[in-house]
Design a protein around this motif. Structure first.
Motif, PDB file in Angstrom:
ATOM      1  N   PHE A   1     -61.292 -17.411  60.203  1.00 31.43           N
ATOM      2  CA  PHE A   1     -61.403 -16.107  59.529  1.00 31.43           C
ATOM      3  C   PHE A   1     -61.577 -14.969  60.528  1.00 31.43           C
ATOM      4  CE2 PHE A   1     -64.118 -12.719  57.702  1.00 31.43           C
ATOM      5  CZ  PHE A   1     -63.193 -12.197  56.810  1.00 31.43           C
TER       6      PHE A   1
ATOM      7  N   ASN B   1     -72.062 -10.113  55.667  1.00 31.81           N
ATOM      8  CA  ASN B   1     -71.514 -11.423  55.287  1.00 31.81           C
ATOM      9  C   ASN B   1     -71.885 -12.501  56.288  1.00 31.81           C
ATOM     10  OD1 ASN B   1     -70.011 -10.344  52.995  1.00 31.81           O
ATOM     11  ND2 ASN B   1     -68.916  -9.229  54.595  1.00 31.81           N
TER      12      ASN B   1
ATOM     13  N   HIS C   1     -75.014 -17.001  55.233  1.00 29.61           N
ATOM     14  CA  HIS C   1     -74.399 -18.187  55.843  1.00 29.61           C
ATOM     15  C   HIS C   1     -75.404 -19.060  56.605  1.00 29.61           C
ATOM     16  CE1 HIS C   1     -70.928 -15.648  55.177  1.00 29.61           C
ATOM     17  NE2 HIS C   1     -70.081 -16.542  55.648  1.00 29.61           N
TER      18      HIS C   1
ATOM     19  N   HIS D   1     -65.522  -7.725  48.642  1.00 32.40           N
ATOM     20  CA  HIS D   1     -65.749  -9.163  48.448  1.00 32.40           C
ATOM     21  C   HIS D   1     -66.211  -9.495  47.034  1.00 32.40           C
ATOM     22  CE1 HIS D   1     -64.449 -10.375  52.318  1.00 32.40           C
ATOM     23  NE2 HIS D   1     -65.309  -9.602  52.950  1.00 32.40           N
TER      24      HIS D   1
ATOM     25  N   ALA E   1     -52.635 -15.705  49.953  1.00 33.08           N
ATOM     26  CA  ALA E   1     -53.814 -15.629  50.837  1.00 33.08           C
ATOM     27  C   ALA E   1     -54.631 -16.929  50.825  1.00 33.08           C
ATOM     28  CB  ALA E   1     -54.710 -14.447  50.496  1.00 33.08           C
TER      29      ALA E   1
ATOM     30  N   THR F   1     -57.542 -18.001  51.491  1.00 28.30           N
ATOM     31  CA  THR F   1     -58.933 -17.571  51.694  1.00 28.30           C
ATOM     32  C   THR F   1     -59.861 -18.781  51.788  1.00 28.30           C
ATOM     33  OG1 THR F   1     -59.265 -17.508  49.313  1.00 28.30           O
ATOM     34  CG2 THR F   1     -58.525 -15.472  50.331  1.00 28.30           C
ATOM     35  N   SER F   2     -61.057 -18.551  52.284  1.00 28.77           N
ATOM     36  CA  SER F   2     -62.076 -19.615  52.284  1.00 28.77           C
ATOM     37  C   SER F   2     -62.368 -20.017  50.843  1.00 28.77           C
ATOM     38  CB  SER F   2     -63.382 -19.104  52.903  1.00 28.77           C
ATOM     39  OG  SER F   2     -63.141 -18.303  54.013  1.00 28.77           O
TER      40      SER F   2
ATOM     41  N   THR G   1     -51.525 -13.990  56.159  1.00 33.87           N
ATOM     42  CA  THR G   1     -51.172 -13.141  57.305  1.00 33.87           C
ATOM     43  C   THR G   1     -51.874 -13.563  58.611  1.00 33.87           C
ATOM     44  OG1 THR G   1     -52.958 -11.650  56.652  1.00 33.87           O
ATOM     45  CG2 THR G   1     -50.749 -11.071  55.904  1.00 33.87           C
TER      46      THR G   1
ATOM     47  N   ASN H   1     -60.377 -10.458  45.528  1.00 32.09           N
ATOM     48  CA  ASN H   1     -61.315  -9.416  45.970  1.00 32.09           C
ATOM     49  C   ASN H   1     -60.605  -8.272  46.686  1.00 32.09           C
ATOM     50  OD1 ASN H   1     -61.082 -11.866  47.644  1.00 32.09           O
ATOM     51  ND2 ASN H   1     -62.194 -10.724  49.189  1.00 32.09           N
ATOM     52  N   HIS H   2     -59.384  -8.504  47.165  1.00 29.88           N
ATOM     53  CA  HIS H   2     -58.606  -7.422  47.799  1.00 29.88           C
ATOM     54  C   HIS H   2     -57.498  -6.951  46.847  1.00 29.88           C
ATOM     55  CE1 HIS H   2     -60.668  -8.312  51.511  1.00 29.88           C
ATOM     56  NE2 HIS H   2     -60.178  -9.524  51.573  1.00 29.88           N
TER      57      HIS H   2
ATOM     58  N   GLU I   1     -55.829  -3.417  47.351  1.00 31.94           N
ATOM     59  CA  GLU I   1     -55.030  -3.362  48.586  1.00 31.94           C
ATOM     60  C   GLU I   1     -53.708  -4.132  48.401  1.00 31.94           C
ATOM     61  OE1 GLU I   1     -57.317  -4.673  51.992  1.00 31.94           O
ATOM     62  OE2 GLU I   1     -55.533  -5.041  53.210  1.00 31.94           O
TER      63      GLU I   1
HETATM   64  P1  JHZ Z   1     -60.995 -12.810  52.302  1.00 35.40           P
HETATM   65  C1  JHZ Z   1     -64.284 -14.994  54.521  1.00 35.40           C
HETATM   66  O1  JHZ Z   1     -63.967 -15.291  53.177  1.00 35.40           O
HETATM   67  C2  JHZ Z   1     -65.224 -16.048  55.051  1.00 35.40           C
HETATM   68  P2  JHZ Z   1     -62.450 -15.315  52.671  1.00 35.40           P
HETATM   69  C3  JHZ Z   1     -66.662 -15.681  55.086  1.00 35.40           C
HETATM   70  N1  JHZ Z   1     -67.454 -16.846  54.771  1.00 35.40           N
HETATM   71  C4  JHZ Z   1     -67.026 -14.584  54.152  1.00 35.40           C
HETATM   72  O2  JHZ Z   1     -68.122 -14.517  53.664  1.00 35.40           O
HETATM   73  C5  JHZ Z   1     -66.061 -13.472  53.935  1.00 35.40           C
HETATM   74  O3  JHZ Z   1     -64.836 -13.698  54.586  1.00 35.40           O
HETATM   75  C6  JHZ Z   1     -66.588 -12.195  54.494  1.00 35.40           C
HETATM   76  C7  JHZ Z   1     -55.618 -13.251  53.921  1.00 35.40           C
HETATM   77  N2  JHZ Z   1     -54.953 -12.033  53.427  1.00 35.40           N
HETATM   78  O4  JHZ Z   1     -61.170 -11.550  53.022  1.00 35.40           O
HETATM   79  C8  JHZ Z   1     -56.087 -13.168  55.338  1.00 35.40           C
HETATM   80  C9  JHZ Z   1     -53.573 -12.025  53.292  1.00 35.40           C
HETATM   81  O5  JHZ Z   1     -52.903 -13.022  53.574  1.00 35.40           O
HETATM   82  O6  JHZ Z   1     -61.018 -12.762  50.824  1.00 35.40           O
HETATM   83  C10 JHZ Z   1     -57.223 -14.148  55.388  1.00 35.40           C
HETATM   84  O7  JHZ Z   1     -56.733 -15.459  55.676  1.00 35.40           O
HETATM   85  N3  JHZ Z   1     -52.967 -10.877  52.855  1.00 35.40           N
HETATM   86  C11 JHZ Z   1     -67.024 -15.235  56.457  1.00 35.40           C
HETATM   87  O8  JHZ Z   1     -61.625 -16.125  53.612  1.00 35.40           O
HETATM   88  C12 JHZ Z   1     -57.753 -14.159  53.978  1.00 35.40           C
HETATM   89  O9  JHZ Z   1     -56.779 -13.524  53.158  1.00 35.40           O
HETATM   90  C13 JHZ Z   1     -53.679  -9.755  52.547  1.00 35.40           C
HETATM   91  O10 JHZ Z   1     -53.075  -8.743  52.160  1.00 35.40           O
HETATM   92  O11 JHZ Z   1     -62.487 -15.750  51.263  1.00 35.40           O
HETATM   93  C14 JHZ Z   1     -59.081 -13.398  53.927  1.00 35.40           C
HETATM   94  O12 JHZ Z   1     -59.598 -13.487  52.685  1.00 35.40           O
HETATM   95  C15 JHZ Z   1     -55.105  -9.799  52.677  1.00 35.40           C
HETATM   96  C16 JHZ Z   1     -55.933  -8.584  52.335  1.00 35.40           C
HETATM   97  C17 JHZ Z   1     -55.711 -10.962  53.117  1.00 35.40           C
HETATM   98  O13 JHZ Z   1     -62.106 -13.768  52.875  1.00 35.40           O
END
Ligand code: JHZ
Ligand code: SAH
Length: 405
Positions: free
Chosen positions: A69, A169, A173, A246, A316, A318-319, A341, A377-378, A381
Motif C-alpha cells: 500500500f 491510519n 494497526h 476512508h 482497485a 484494496t486491502s 494502479t 471509499n474513493h 474521485e
Molecule cells: P484504499 C489501505 O487500505 C491499507 P486500502 C491500510 N491498512 C489503511 O488503513 C488504509 O489504506 C489507509 C487502488 N486505486 O485507499 C490503489 C486504484 O486502483 O481504499 C491501491 O491499490 N484506482 C494502511 O488498501 C488501492 O486502490 C484509483 O482510482 O483498502 C488503495 O485503496 C484509486 C483511488 C485507488 O486503501
C-alpha cells in the motif's frame, strides 16, 4: 475467551470471517502453496468499549520491505493530507524555527512532505522499508522502525521532544498500543498536540462497512474507547473532526490533561455514541446479521451477472477487498480480474482467492459490463475519473448497501 488489548478484561468474538490471508499479501503463483492464513474474528470488549481483532498475524508478516500500500495512489487522499498539513502548521506550530514534528506511519511521505517542504524539523517513523524509501525520495527524513516506547526514547535523545505528533491510519494497526501511548506521552512537549485519525466505528456500524475488518486493523475506535485508552496516560481528547475519507474517519486532537480547552463536540459525540448503541454488545450482534445479509446479496448479484454471460471485473485491489472476496467466496469464475494502479500489485494474484491483478490500462482498453468497486471509499474521485465508463458500464457497490448503479 480473549483478553482485551486495552483493559485486559475478557471478551468474546461477535463475528468470524473464517480463515483469511494477509490482506496486502498479493502473491505470484509460485507462492500459492506457502500462503499464510489465520482466523479473522472481531470482538467487543464490554469493559472499555473497544472493538478489536481477536487474532492478528505477526507485524513483520504485514509490514516489511515489500509493503503493497502506497498512500499517494489517491489524489483525494493527497489533497486531504495537504489540507491537514496546512491547518496544523498554522494552528499548532509557533512561528519560529524550533518546531519538531514526528509522524508515526508516514508511508510514502504523503503528509510529512509538506512539513519538509516548509523547512520544519521532522522525522517519520515507517517500518515498511520500500515505502519509507519513497518518503525519503520525497524529501522526508525517515527511520524504518516500528514506533513504540523505545523508539520514542531514541527520538527524544537525538532530536528532543515534539510539538506535534501525527498518526493517520496507523494507531488502529498497532496491538502493542500501550507501548506506543507510553512513547507518545514521553515524546510530546507539555503544550504539544497529538493528532491521529482512523476509520470511525460509528461509520462502520452505520454503513455495514465490514471490509474495514482485516489483519492490519486491530482496533475500530470510537471517542469512548479512545478516551478509555488515553486515561492510562493522563492524556485527553481536546477536539474531534469527522472526516469523509476512508469511508468515514475520526480525527482526534489530543493533549496532556488539563493543558488545553476541550471542545463541546467531544461531549456531544460521546452522547451520540451512547444513543446509537456503540457501547452495547447487541449492536455488534445486529451488525453481524447485516454483514451476513450483505454477503448473501453480493454473491447473488455476481452469480446473476455471471449467468447472463456478462463480464464483471474488480476495480482497485484494496486491502479491504481481501475480506470481501474471501468472506463472500468470490472466485475467478465470478470476477475476471481486478485492475489497480499500484505497479507492485500488478501481475500478482489476490490473497486467498488468487484472482489476477492487472494494470489499470486493462480496464481502460476493454471496458467490462460491470465493475465491482472495492475502493468505494474513493467513490467521488473514481466516479469523476471514469466519466467515459459511466456512459456504458455499471458499478456494483456493497457499501452502504449492495446495489448496481
Ligand atoms: P484504499 C489501505 O487500505 C491499507 P486500502 C491500510 N491498512 C489503511 O488503513 C488504509 O489504506 C489507509 C487502488 N486505486 O485507499 C490503489 C486504484 O486502483 O481504499 C491501491 O491499490 N484506482 C494502511 O488498501 C488501492 O486502490 C484509483 O482510482 O483498502 C488503495 O485503496 C484509486 C483511488 C485507488 O486503501
Ligand atoms: N499514514 C498513511 C499510511 C497508512 S498505512 C496514510 O494514512 O495513508 C499504515 C502504515 O503504518 C504502513 O505504512 C505501515 O508500515 C505503518 N506501521 C505499521 N506499524 C507501525 C508502527 N508500529 N510504527 C510506525 N508505523 C507503523
Amino acid at each position: 475467551m480473549k483478553k482485551c488489548l486495552i483493559c485486559k478484561n475478557n471478551f468474546e468474538p461477535f463475528i468470524s470471517f473464517g480463515m483469511m490471508p494477509i490482506a496486502n499479501g498479493f502473491l505470484p503463483s509460485e507462492k500459492f502453496d506457502e500462503e499464510y492464513f489465520f482466523e479473522l474474528q472481531a470482538g467487543f470488549c464490554s469493559s472499555c468499549k473497544t472493538v478489536q481483532l481477536v487474532n492478528q498475524p505477526k507485524r513483520e508478516m504485514m509490514f516489511h520491505d515489500n509493503y503493497a500500500f502506497f498512500s499517494s495512489t489517491s489524489k483525494g487522499m493527497a489533497n486531504h493530507f495537504r489540507l491537514l498539513a496546512e491547518n496544523t502548521m498554522k494552528k499548532y506550530l509557533a512561528q519560529n524555527d524550533n518546531n519538531f514534528v514526528v509522524e508515526i506511519g508516514c508511508n510514502d511521505g504523503i503528509l510529512l512532505k509538506h512539513f519538509a517542504k516548509a523547512g520544519i524539523n521532522h522525522i517519520g517513523v515507517e517500518p515498511s522499508l520500500n515505502v519509507a524509501l519513497e518518503a525519503n525520495k520525497n524529501g522526508v527524513n525517515t527511520i524504518s522502525e516500528f514506533f513504540d516506547e523505545n523508539v520514542a526514547k531514541k527520538i527524544i535523545d537525538k532530536y528532543g521532544n515534539a510539538d506535534l505528533i501525527l498518526a493517520a491510519n496507523v494507531m488502529c494497526h498497532i496491538p502493542y498500543i500501550h507501548s506506543v501511548m507510553a512513547g507518545i506521552k514521553k515524546l510530546l512537549k507539555p503544550k504539544g498536540v497529538f493528532i491521529f485519525e482512523d476509520p470511525y466505528l460509528g461509520d462502520i456500524v452505520e454503513k455495514t462497512s465490514y471490509d474495514q475488518i482485516y489483519d492490519e486493523h486491530v482496533f475500530y475506535f470510537s471517542i469512548t474507547s479512545v478516551n478509555n485508552l488515553l486515561k492510562y496516560y493522563d492524556l485527553e481528547i481536546i477536539d474531534i473532526f469527522h472526516q469523509k475519507v476512508h469511508g468515514g474517519s475520526m480525527r482526534y486532537l489530543v493533549s496532556h490533561k488539563g493543558k488545553r480547552n476541550i471542545s463541546d463536540s467531544v461531549i456531544k459525540q460521546i452522547r451520540k455514541e451512547e444513543e446509537i448503541g456503540l457501547n452495547l454488545l447487541q449492536t455488534y450482534d445486529n451488525l453481524r446479521k447485516r454483514i451476513e445479509k450483505s454477503r448473501d446479496q453480493l454473491i447473488k448479484i455476481l452469480k446473476d451477472i455471471n449467468e447472463k454471460g456478462k463480464r464483471v471485473v474488480g476495480y482497485a485491489a484494496t486491502s479491504k477487498s481481501t475480506t470481501v472476496i474471501n468472506y463472500c467466496g468470490i472466485n475467478k469464475n465470478l470476477l475476471e480480474y481486478i485492475c489497480d494502479t499500484t505497479p507492485i500489485k500488478q501481475g500478482l494474484f489476490t490473497p486467498g482467492a488468487h484472482i489476477p491483478v492487472k494494470p489499470y490500462s486493462e480496464f481502460l482498453n476493454n471496458y467490462p459490463d460491470y465493475a465491482l468497486l472495492f475502493a468505494w471509499n474513493h467513490f467521488d474521485e473514481i466516479w469523476t475519473k471514469e466519466h467515459n465508463y459511466n456512459k456504458i458500464g455499471k458499478w456494483v457497490l456493497y457499501v452502504p448497501e449492495v446495489k448496481i448503479i
